[in-house]
Enzyme design. Structure first.
Site, PDB file in Angstrom:
ATOM      1  N   CYS A 102      -2.810  60.693 144.660  1.00  0.00           N
ATOM      2  CA  CYS A 102      -3.457  59.935 145.730  1.00  0.00           C
ATOM      3  C   CYS A 102      -3.794  58.561 145.168  1.00  0.00           C
ATOM      4  O   CYS A 102      -4.633  58.434 144.275  1.00  0.00           O
ATOM      5  CB  CYS A 102      -4.719  60.690 146.165  1.00  0.00           C
ATOM      6  SG  CYS A 102      -5.664  59.831 147.431  1.00  0.00           S
ATOM      7  N   GLU A 114      -9.400  53.682 141.841  1.00  0.00           N
ATOM      8  CA  GLU A 114      -9.210  55.043 141.387  1.00  0.00           C
ATOM      9  C   GLU A 114      -7.904  55.677 141.852  1.00  0.00           C
ATOM     10  O   GLU A 114      -7.365  55.325 142.889  1.00  0.00           O
ATOM     11  CB  GLU A 114     -10.381  55.901 141.869  1.00  0.00           C
ATOM     12  CG  GLU A 114     -11.680  55.458 141.231  1.00  0.00           C
ATOM     13  CD  GLU A 114     -12.867  56.311 141.622  1.00  0.00           C
ATOM     14  OE1 GLU A 114     -13.781  56.435 140.808  1.00  0.00           O
ATOM     15  OE2 GLU A 114     -12.876  56.852 142.727  1.00  0.00           O
TER      16      GLU A 114
END
Ligand code: SAH
Length: 372
Positions: free
Chosen positions: A109, A96
């Protein structure tokens, strides 16, 4: 056969490697810089459209090279503007990336591994175990994809700010994937790559001491360290790697990194867990470790996930902890939680989608179970 099987993916090749590749095709090294600008600055995946390159060179590239980011499995949008992409690693495995827009910046991120081997007690990624390291292409491909998606070149997404800051705080331990992470950092910083300043790229580690020394020889990005406890007894429990590399050794490595790389300070991440590491005495002990050092503390409210035994510290405890640090001369901020409604907050990333645990997590996260 997919193009990946027959062509070289240029995404993830650091400049010297790309120069060698270009030379092999009979072109001059500066063509590599032009190529990088097309790929990273303009997000262009098609060699045909790289109009300032000679036609014959473009044709040759189309035959033997490609620009292949990871495949997007699903996208989630949070009410607060945070966005999360689930990307395919292989078959059933996924990882992710989270986009966090703020008024003055946009932080991405990114993940460095599929899963994680370090088993930190309060982190949801730890629960899924370790699957594999991401390749350099998959690491920089996250930034490439995000910029492309945000620019609205795919679908009808409104144009949003491109990524200005990158934090390696997604799934995985970046220093455990040193071989692929360092070239990715090079590309993030390269003038012809993403051209980010070294202060806008932050590597977060749970404390792999030998690799911190090694990083000091190879890169100069900002360093963040997941501390989470002011003493070895507690840190051994929360961050098990501490049994191998205790706090004193870890801090030595941090100060060395700052000296060597002429950095400003190390950011120490500290997840506040109710009744575990959030007392006034523990704040004092933490201040004692860090006062007078090139350090700041980022206090992170714990993000719960299914099955955890920890609870988030109540806001007054967070405030008290922060005040105690500041009173003792240690810079401290409290991280605002973002993307909670899409399970994109720290420690909530759980990308694997097919086995029993993750069908549960996956469907909770995305409202769909991804099947091959
Ligand atoms: N392995 C690296 C990078 C990934 S974790 C590291 O440990 O630094 C990124 C940050 O999120 C770390 O500080 C980690 O401790 C924190 N984190 C993990 N689980 C969390 C949770 N459930 N709530 C809040 N923060 C968490």
């Amino acid at each position: 056969m997919s193009p990946s099987a027959t062509t070289t993916n240029l995404l993830g090749l650091p400049r010297p490697t790309l120069e060698a590749f270009v030379a092999q095709l009979g072109s001059k090294p500066f063509r590599a810089r032009q190529l990088m600008q097309w790929v990273y600055k303009r997000g262009e995946p098609s060699f045909e459209r790289m109009t300032d390159l000679a036609k014959a060179f473009r044709a040759r590239l189309s035959e033997c090279a490609s620009v292949q980011p990871p495949e997007i499995i699903a996208t989630r949008h949070s009410a607060d503007g945070t966005r999360k992409w689930l990307l395919r690693a292989d078959g059933s495995q996924a990882f992710e990336t989270v986009y966090i827009p703020e008024p003055d910046r946009a932080t991405l991120c990114i993940s460095s591994q599929v899963g994680c081997a370090l088993d930190c007690a309060f982190c949801s990624t730890a629960q899924q175990g370790f699957n594999r390291n991401l390749t350099t292409a998959e690491i920089v491909g996250q930034v490439w994809l995000a910029n492309r998606e945000l620019a609205g070149t795919v679908g009808d997404l409104a144009r949003e700010r491109a990524v200005t800051n990158v934090v390696l705080m997604g799934m995985g331990e970046p220093l455990a994937n040193f071989r692929n992470v360092v070239p990715a950092l090079d590309i993030l910083l390269d003038d012809f790559g993403f051209d980010l300043s070294r202060r806008r790229v932050t590597l977060s580690t749970s404390g792999l001491v030998p690799q911190i020394y090694k990083l000091a020889e190879h890169s100069n990005v900002a360093l963040a360290v997941s501390l989470h406890a002011p003493d070895d007894g507690l840190r051994n429990e929360l961050v098990p790697i501490n049994r191998r590399h205790p706090i004193a050794e870890l801090l030595e490595a941090c100060w060395h990194y700052i000296d060597e790389r002429n950095g400003r300070s190390v950011t120490f991440e500290y997840v506040l867990l109710d009744g575990v590491n959030d007392s006034r005495v523990q704040a004092r002990a933490l201040a004692k470790l860090l006062a007078g050092k090139p350090a700041k503390v980022n206090l992170i409210p714990f993000n719960p996930f299914p099955g955890t035994r920890f609870r988030c510290s109540p806001p007054p405890a967070v405030q008290q902890f922060r005040d105690e640090l500041i009173r003792r001369g240690v810079l401290a901020t409290v991280r605002r939680t973002r993307g909670e409604d899409i399970d994109a907050a720290c420690g909530q990333l759980a990308g694997r989608v097919l086995d029993r645990t993750t069908v549960r997590l996956g469907s909770r996260t995305f409202g769909l179970a991804v099947q091959e």
